[in-house]
Scaffold this motif. Structure first.
Motif, PDB file in Angstrom:
ATOM      1  N   LYS A 104      45.993  35.028  44.777  1.00  0.00           N
ATOM      2  CA  LYS A 104      46.791  35.535  45.888  1.00  0.00           C
ATOM      3  C   LYS A 104      46.571  37.016  46.073  1.00  0.00           C
ATOM      4  O   LYS A 104      46.237  37.396  47.212  1.00  0.00           O
ATOM      5  CB  LYS A 104      48.542  35.527  45.465  1.00  0.00           C
ATOM      6  N   THR A 105      46.534  37.703  44.938  1.00  0.00           N
ATOM      7  CA  THR A 105      46.198  39.213  45.193  1.00  0.00           C
ATOM      8  C   THR A 105      44.801  39.212  45.590  1.00  0.00           C
ATOM      9  O   THR A 105      44.222  40.236  46.289  1.00  0.00           O
ATOM     10  CB  THR A 105      46.359  40.220  43.853  1.00  0.00           C
ATOM     11  N   HIS A 106      44.001  38.503  44.958  1.00  0.00           N
ATOM     12  CA  HIS A 106      42.492  38.539  45.326  1.00  0.00           C
ATOM     13  C   HIS A 106      42.084  37.049  44.927  1.00  0.00           C
ATOM     14  O   HIS A 106      42.671  36.230  44.424  1.00  0.00           O
ATOM     15  CB  HIS A 106      41.655  39.491  44.423  1.00  0.00           C
ATOM     16  N   ALA A 107      40.674  36.514  45.246  1.00  0.00           N
ATOM     17  CA  ALA A 107      40.191  35.179  44.832  1.00  0.00           C
ATOM     18  C   ALA A 107      38.901  35.586  44.345  1.00  0.00           C
ATOM     19  O   ALA A 107      38.049  36.617  44.771  1.00  0.00           O
ATOM     20  CB  ALA A 107      39.958  34.410  46.175  1.00  0.00           C
ATOM     21  N   VAL A 108      38.246  34.990  43.340  1.00  0.00           N
ATOM     22  CA  VAL A 108      36.829  35.088  42.581  1.00  0.00           C
ATOM     23  C   VAL A 108      36.361  33.856  42.433  1.00  0.00           C
ATOM     24  O   VAL A 108      37.165  32.990  42.316  1.00  0.00           O
ATOM     25  CB  VAL A 108      37.026  35.840  41.301  1.00  0.00           C
ATOM     26  N   CYS A 109      35.110  33.942  42.138  1.00  0.00           N
ATOM     27  CA  CYS A 109      34.269  32.691  41.896  1.00  0.00           C
ATOM     28  C   CYS A 109      34.106  32.621  40.327  1.00  0.00           C
ATOM     29  O   CYS A 109      33.336  33.581  39.837  1.00  0.00           O
ATOM     30  CB  CYS A 109      33.122  32.454  42.861  1.00  0.00           C
ATOM     31  N   THR A 110      34.278  31.586  39.458  1.00  0.00           N
ATOM     32  CA  THR A 110      34.016  31.611  38.321  1.00  0.00           C
ATOM     33  C   THR A 110      33.522  30.318  37.781  1.00  0.00           C
ATOM     34  O   THR A 110      33.619  29.541  38.502  1.00  0.00           O
ATOM     35  CB  THR A 110      35.421  31.706  37.405  1.00  0.00           C
ATOM     36  N   LEU A 111      32.734  30.262  36.666  1.00  0.00           N
ATOM     37  CA  LEU A 111      32.132  28.931  36.119  1.00  0.00           C
ATOM     38  C   LEU A 111      33.215  28.438  35.199  1.00  0.00           C
ATOM     39  O   LEU A 111      33.431  28.889  34.322  1.00  0.00           O
ATOM     40  CB  LEU A 111      30.938  29.295  35.568  1.00  0.00           C
ATOM     41  N   GLU A 112      33.555  27.196  35.415  1.00  0.00           N
ATOM     42  CA  GLU A 112      34.462  26.547  34.524  1.00  0.00           C
ATOM     43  C   GLU A 112      33.548  25.511  33.879  1.00  0.00           C
ATOM     44  O   GLU A 112      32.875  24.552  33.989  1.00  0.00           O
ATOM     45  CB  GLU A 112      35.479  25.626  35.408  1.00  0.00           C
ATOM     46  N   ILE A 113      33.645  25.698  32.282  1.00  0.00           N
ATOM     47  CA  ILE A 113      32.787  25.137  31.475  1.00  0.00           C
ATOM     48  C   ILE A 113      33.477  24.221  30.553  1.00  0.00           C
ATOM     49  O   ILE A 113      34.551  24.581  29.885  1.00  0.00           O
ATOM     50  CB  ILE A 113      31.847  26.231  30.634  1.00  0.00           C
ATOM     51  N   GLU A 114      33.139  22.851  30.121  1.00  0.00           N
ATOM     52  CA  GLU A 114      33.876  22.136  29.380  1.00  0.00           C
ATOM     53  C   GLU A 114      33.041  21.887  28.118  1.00  0.00           C
ATOM     54  O   GLU A 114      32.025  21.104  28.045  1.00  0.00           O
ATOM     55  CB  GLU A 114      33.994  20.686  29.824  1.00  0.00           C
TER      56      GLU A 114
END
Length: 248
Positions: free
Chosen positions: A208-218
């Motif tokens: 909401k305050t900001h959006a970022v792109c992350t790498l989700e790793i299992e």
């Protein structure tokens, strides 16, 4: 007592004419504005209210994502203010507290919001960069692999991090603006290496305050890596920061 309704009505009279919309998912209750800053970059501002876990006390926080992300309590823009929230002992006093915050916004907050709408830093990843990494990570990675003549088949995560550290060392004297695209390609390349060993995917996390792109790793547990942030601080401060990207 409908606290959200009171906040919406009283604070809305101040913020809605400025382009903010009420959003109850921000903190407890708050207002959100999306706009373009002076560089025509996507930016966001929020004005949110939250409550103490121990006392009947209300806090107001202003956040801005424009040339980086920052949050501010009212002591940052109200002269002589020590912000410890505003207490209320009875429900009927709640409205008076919100009216006090509305007055603070009118007297100091609106000018402060205009001030911080402009980028506060000279080097940063924009919302557009995170969108590009999320949407085009495969093409970004392929560009990096081809231009750097990398044999993806035999490279490990540790090898990739060592290569990235060497490249960032060479880039530390360069301007961020000149390296922005390269850093996005590097992040996408890292994701291509990781997926050889672990299931992973790029995720757009919207706070909401900001959006970022992350790498989700299992791996043994699911983890989320803010790869561009690690690359930025490795370039800005120390390349050893990238050791955090070595997954064991």
């Amino acid at each position: 007592m409908q606290k959200g309704k009171i906040i919406k009505e009283i604070i809305g009279k101040v913020l809605e004419p400025e382009g903010f919309v009420f959003d109850k998912e921000i903190e407890k209750w708050g207002f959100l504005k999306e706009f373009k800053n002076s560089k025509s970059e996507i930016a966001r501002q929020t004005v949110a209210f939250y409550f103490s876990n121990y006392k009947r006390k209300i806090f107001m926080v202003i956040s801005c994502f424009s040339g980086g992300f920052d949050s501010y309590r009212i002591n940052r823009f109200v002269p002589g203010c020590i912000d410890d929230g505003i207490e209320y002992s009875k429900d009927k006093e709640f409205k008076k507290v919100i009216e006090t915050y509305a007055d603070i916004l009118k007297q100091y907050g609106l000018d402060f919001l205009k001030k911080i709408a402009e980028p506060q830093k000279s080097d940063y990843f924009r919302q557009e960069d995170y969108n590009k990494l999320f949407d085009d990570n495969e093409s970004l990675a392929q560009k990096f692999i081809i231009e750097q003549q990398i044999n993806l088949e035999h490279i490990t995560i540790a090898d990739a991090v060592k290569l990235m550290k060497d490249m960032l060392t060479e880039k530390q004297s360069r301007r961020f603006e000149d390296c922005r695209e390269f850093f996005l390609e590097m992040a996408a390349f890292y994701g291509c290496v990781v997926i050889k060993t672990y299931p992973c995917k790029w995720v757009m996390e919207d706070f909401k305050t900001h959006a970022v792109c992350t790498l989700e790793i299992e791996s043994e547990i699911t983890k989320s890596l803010f790869v561009t942030k690690e690359i930025y601080f490795a370039w800005k401060k120390s390349v050893d920061r990238l050791d955090s990207l070595i997954i064991s």
